[in-house]
Scaffold this active site. Sequence first.
Site, short mmCIF file in Angstrom:
data_model
loop_
_atom_site.label_atom_id
_atom_site.label_comp_id
_atom_site.label_asym_id
_atom_site.label_seq_id
_atom_site.Cartn_x
_atom_site.Cartn_y
_atom_site.Cartn_z
N SER A 44 0.83 -1.21 0.00
CA SER A 44 0.00 0.00 0.00
C SER A 44 0.86 1.25 0.00
O SER A 44 1.95 1.27 0.58
CB SER A 44 -0.89 0.01 1.25
OG SER A 44 -1.51 1.26 1.44
N TYR A 102 -2.72 -0.11 9.86
CA TYR A 102 -2.88 -0.70 8.52
C TYR A 102 -1.58 -0.57 7.74
O TYR A 102 -1.09 -1.54 7.15
CB TYR A 102 -4.02 0.00 7.77
CG TYR A 102 -4.10 -0.38 6.32
CD1 TYR A 102 -4.54 -1.65 5.95
CD2 TYR A 102 -3.74 0.51 5.32
CE1 TYR A 102 -4.61 -2.01 4.61
CE2 TYR A 102 -3.81 0.16 3.98
CZ TYR A 102 -4.25 -1.10 3.63
OH TYR A 102 -4.31 -1.45 2.30
#
Length: 334
Positions: free
Chosen positions: A126, A151
Amino acid sequence: MKYLVTGAAGFVGSAVVERLTAAGHDIVGVDNINDYYDVNLKHARLKRIEHDNFRLIILDIADRDAVKQLFEDEHFDRVIHLAAQAGVRYSIENPHAYADSNLVGHLNILEGCRQTNVKHLVYASSSSVYGLNAKTPFATTDSVDHPVSLYAATKKSNELMAHSYSHLYDIPTTGLRFFTVYGSWGRPDMAPFIFTKKILDGDTIDINNNGDMWRDFTHIDDIVEGVVRIADVIPTKNKEWTVETGSPATSSAPYSVYNIGHGSPINLMGFVKAIEDELGIVAKKIFREMQPGDVYQTYADVNDLFEATGYKPRVSVKEGVAEFVQWYREFYNK
């Protein structure tokens, strides 16, 4: 070839399955179809990608025994691992869900690849790993040691775990740092979907950091093109590489990491304006401060991915927003 695609009912996963089946590959998809967001949308995606070359197995990648059995039964050539607990803000409220899916689940996939000699593992990282980085565009040669959400920390961990398996067991692994994916069949927890829904419903939309934010919005068609192309670029060992002189995105092991984005960030207010123009409605807006876990700007340097694959994003924000809004109105009869 025979592929495993994890997260097959997801936004990116379902689109990748559609592309691979069209190319004649045999695909096994896995997904636990959890209720993080509307399961009806997930089932609709699965209905859309029904194909003779595609089988879905309902499975939680955090289930070690189930994943082990899957790999032993199927003997995949390649794995495209896209399953994860998504969402930056949700990770602040529900941290343990990220440990289960993004850490334990990723380890189970790595173990499956090791035990069955998978030829290439491609997995989703990501853009959030860039965290507090201020230098732009973000390059894979940059440090990614200061994430601002759990995350992001799990995605950085995925890259480190993959490297250890590439080093120890010669498993070719490629991580892809996704930059703000949007388009038809997209996730309801992401800004393009939220803005479109609220504007059509006459609700107020929240504008973070008073609109002073930039995102490298990347259309799903461009993302899928990059994923499918990189699956054919299998990393090899580089005996000349050293920690002191080499890029952190490569290694002496068969390991690589790439950014996958559009490479042209747009201001948040510009993106909202594109949605307003397409809908023919001016949004009601509330401007607020930066939210926990958010970053000011994302901006992908995709030169290394282009050099490896010839990948070049083609869908402009105007085109992408028009495509998404048309899908949304048709799917939700708005």
